[in-house]
Design an enzyme around this catalytic site. Structure first.
Site, short mmCIF file in Angstrom:
data_model
loop_
_atom_site.label_atom_id
_atom_site.label_comp_id
_atom_site.label_asym_id
_atom_site.label_seq_id
_atom_site.Cartn_x
_atom_site.Cartn_y
_atom_site.Cartn_z
N PHE A 17 -13.58 -4.09 -2.84
CA PHE A 17 -13.15 -4.84 -1.66
C PHE A 17 -14.20 -5.88 -1.26
O PHE A 17 -14.75 -5.82 -0.17
CB PHE A 17 -12.91 -3.88 -0.49
CG PHE A 17 -12.00 -2.74 -0.81
CD1 PHE A 17 -10.62 -2.93 -0.86
CD2 PHE A 17 -12.50 -1.46 -1.06
CE1 PHE A 17 -9.77 -1.86 -1.15
CE2 PHE A 17 -11.66 -0.39 -1.35
CZ PHE A 17 -10.29 -0.59 -1.40
N GLY A 43 -21.54 2.67 1.60
CA GLY A 43 -20.19 2.38 1.12
C GLY A 43 -20.21 1.80 -0.28
O GLY A 43 -20.06 0.60 -0.48
N ASP A 68 -22.81 6.98 -0.65
CA ASP A 68 -21.37 7.26 -0.51
C ASP A 68 -21.14 8.72 -0.86
O ASP A 68 -21.78 9.25 -1.78
CB ASP A 68 -20.57 6.36 -1.47
CG ASP A 68 -19.12 6.17 -1.06
OD1 ASP A 68 -18.43 7.17 -0.82
OD2 ASP A 68 -18.68 5.01 -1.02
N GLY A 72 -13.88 8.74 -0.28
CA GLY A 72 -13.03 7.75 0.37
C GLY A 72 -13.09 7.82 1.87
O GLY A 72 -13.33 8.88 2.45
N SER A 121 -23.32 9.47 4.89
CA SER A 121 -24.29 8.46 5.31
C SER A 121 -25.26 8.96 6.39
O SER A 121 -26.48 8.79 6.28
CB SER A 121 -23.51 7.24 5.82
OG SER A 121 -24.32 6.41 6.58
N ASP A 138 -21.01 -0.97 5.09
CA ASP A 138 -19.65 -1.19 4.56
C ASP A 138 -19.02 0.17 4.22
O ASP A 138 -18.34 0.33 3.22
CB ASP A 138 -19.71 -2.09 3.32
CG ASP A 138 -18.35 -2.61 2.90
OD1 ASP A 138 -17.43 -2.67 3.76
OD2 ASP A 138 -18.19 -2.98 1.72
N HIS A 141 -14.56 2.66 8.33
CA HIS A 141 -14.27 1.64 9.34
C HIS A 141 -13.63 2.21 10.60
O HIS A 141 -13.13 1.46 11.44
CB HIS A 141 -13.40 0.53 8.74
CG HIS A 141 -14.13 -0.35 7.78
ND1 HIS A 141 -15.42 -0.09 7.37
CD2 HIS A 141 -13.77 -1.49 7.15
CE1 HIS A 141 -15.80 -1.05 6.53
NE2 HIS A 141 -14.82 -1.90 6.37
N HIS A 166 -19.98 -5.75 6.93
CA HIS A 166 -18.79 -6.30 6.27
C HIS A 166 -17.52 -6.03 7.08
O HIS A 166 -17.49 -5.12 7.90
CB HIS A 166 -18.64 -5.70 4.86
CG HIS A 166 -17.71 -6.50 4.00
ND1 HIS A 166 -16.76 -5.95 3.19
CD2 HIS A 166 -17.61 -7.85 3.84
CE1 HIS A 166 -16.12 -6.93 2.55
NE2 HIS A 166 -16.61 -8.08 2.93
N ASP A 167 -16.51 -6.84 6.84
CA ASP A 167 -15.18 -6.69 7.44
C ASP A 167 -15.21 -6.88 8.95
O ASP A 167 -14.55 -6.15 9.70
CB ASP A 167 -14.56 -5.32 7.06
CG ASP A 167 -14.49 -5.13 5.56
OD1 ASP A 167 -13.91 -6.00 4.88
OD2 ASP A 167 -15.06 -4.15 5.04
N1 SAH Z 1 -18.68 -1.83 -0.77
C1 SAH Z 1 -17.47 -1.46 -1.49
C2 SAH Z 1 -16.36 -0.95 -0.59
C3 SAH Z 1 -16.70 0.27 0.22
S1 SAH Z 1 -15.24 1.13 0.79
C4 SAH Z 1 -16.98 -2.64 -2.35
O1 SAH Z 1 -17.62 -3.67 -2.42
O2 SAH Z 1 -15.93 -2.56 -2.97
C5 SAH Z 1 -15.95 2.31 1.88
C6 SAH Z 1 -16.64 3.48 1.20
O3 SAH Z 1 -17.35 4.18 2.22
C7 SAH Z 1 -15.73 4.51 0.53
O4 SAH Z 1 -16.06 4.63 -0.84
C8 SAH Z 1 -16.00 5.82 1.30
O5 SAH Z 1 -16.04 6.98 0.48
C9 SAH Z 1 -17.35 5.56 1.92
N2 SAH Z 1 -17.60 6.29 3.16
C10 SAH Z 1 -16.84 6.30 4.28
N3 SAH Z 1 -17.41 7.04 5.24
C11 SAH Z 1 -18.57 7.52 4.72
C12 SAH Z 1 -19.63 8.36 5.21
N4 SAH Z 1 -19.59 8.84 6.47
N5 SAH Z 1 -20.66 8.66 4.39
C13 SAH Z 1 -20.70 8.17 3.13
N6 SAH Z 1 -19.75 7.35 2.61
C14 SAH Z 1 -18.70 7.04 3.38
MG MG Z 2 -15.82 -3.93 3.10
#
Ligand code: SAH
Ligand code: MG
Length: 209
Positions: A17, A43, A68, A72, A121, A138, A141, A166-167
């Site tokens: 993404f 992320g 991560d 997901g 995280s 990232d 969300h 991001h986003d």
């Molecule tokens: N940076 C990526 C997109 C990240 S999508 C790209 O460029 O494509 C968001 C990711 O954050 C997902 O893989 C999800 O597993 C992770 N995520 C969400 N909440 C989280 C948390 N509390 N701790 C660790 N990872 C997390």
């Molecule tokens: Mg993003």
């Protein structure tokens, strides 16, 4: 410094993404942060943005840690628009993006500079002990998850370092508001200056701790 052309092509081909122009802006901001300390991403997903960050880390002779749990975010689960059924583990029915990340980083030849940290995280942040030059938020969300990432990781960002988010969508019609609120929270702290914007990527510079 322009991004390595081969790595740019790898990043563009990877699942994820990160629009091309925002990926290039992420790379350029990471180069600036790398002068202050190592890079960290929250992320990883399948490693698309990690290739942009890995390119910067290699150019600056540093590393990027990418955090991560690989299960997901809420918005990546079945039934949500950002769900990809090909990243579901057939044996367990749960998401597992780690094998895709491994392949992306192997194909890019970045295994020596992109270091996966597998876990939640905020848990990783609680035990983290090294100041960073660049933090890229990232991850999840949802409002509480995104705000918790800022609270957890901001103390680890050195003065002069870069906070990238991001986003960020100011208009709710364009996307969820949590990353925008995180950006507002960071600015309101007085510890950052509003530095750069490209699409939904916003970068702040740390002025004080
Ligand atoms: N940076 C990526 C997109 C990240 S999508 C790209 O460029 O494509 C968001 C990711 O954050 C997902 O893989 C999800 O597993 C992770 N995520 C969400 N909440 C989280 C948390 N509390 N701790 C660790 N990872 C997390
Ligand atoms: Mg993003």
């Amino acid at each position: 410094m322009a991004i390595d052309e081969t790595l740019f092509n790898r990043a563009k081909a990877a699942k994820g993404f990160m629009p091309d122009d925002e990926g290039l802006a992420l790379h350029d901001a990471a180069l600036v942060g790398a002068a202050v300390g190592p890079l960290l991403e929250i992320g990883t997903y399948c490693g698309k943005s990690a290739v942009y960050l890995g390119a910067a880390a290699r150019a600056a002779a540093t590393v990027v840690f990418t955090v991560d749990h690989h299960r997901g975010s809420e918005e990546n689960q079945a039934g949500w628009p950002w769900h990809d059924p090909t990243v579901v583990d057939a044996g367990t029915g749960r998401m597992d993006t780690l094998p895709f990340f491994r392949r992306t980083i192997e194909d890019a030849g970045l295994e020596d500079v992109v270091i996966a940290v597998i876990g939640r995280s905020t848990t990783v942040a609680r035990w983290w002990g090294r100041s960073l030059g660049f933090v890229f938020i990232d991850g999840g969300h949802a409002e509480d998850v995104a705000q918790a990432d800022l609270v957890a990781w901001a103390p680890h960002l050195a003065v002069g370092g870069v906070l990238a988010i991001h986003d960020v969508f100011e208009d709710p019609a364009d996307g969820g508001q949590a990353p925008f609120h995180v950006w507002q929270t960071a600015l309101a702290s007085g510890d950052y200056e509003d530095w750069r914007r490209t699409g939904s990527l916003r970068c702040l510079r740390r002025l004080s701790a």
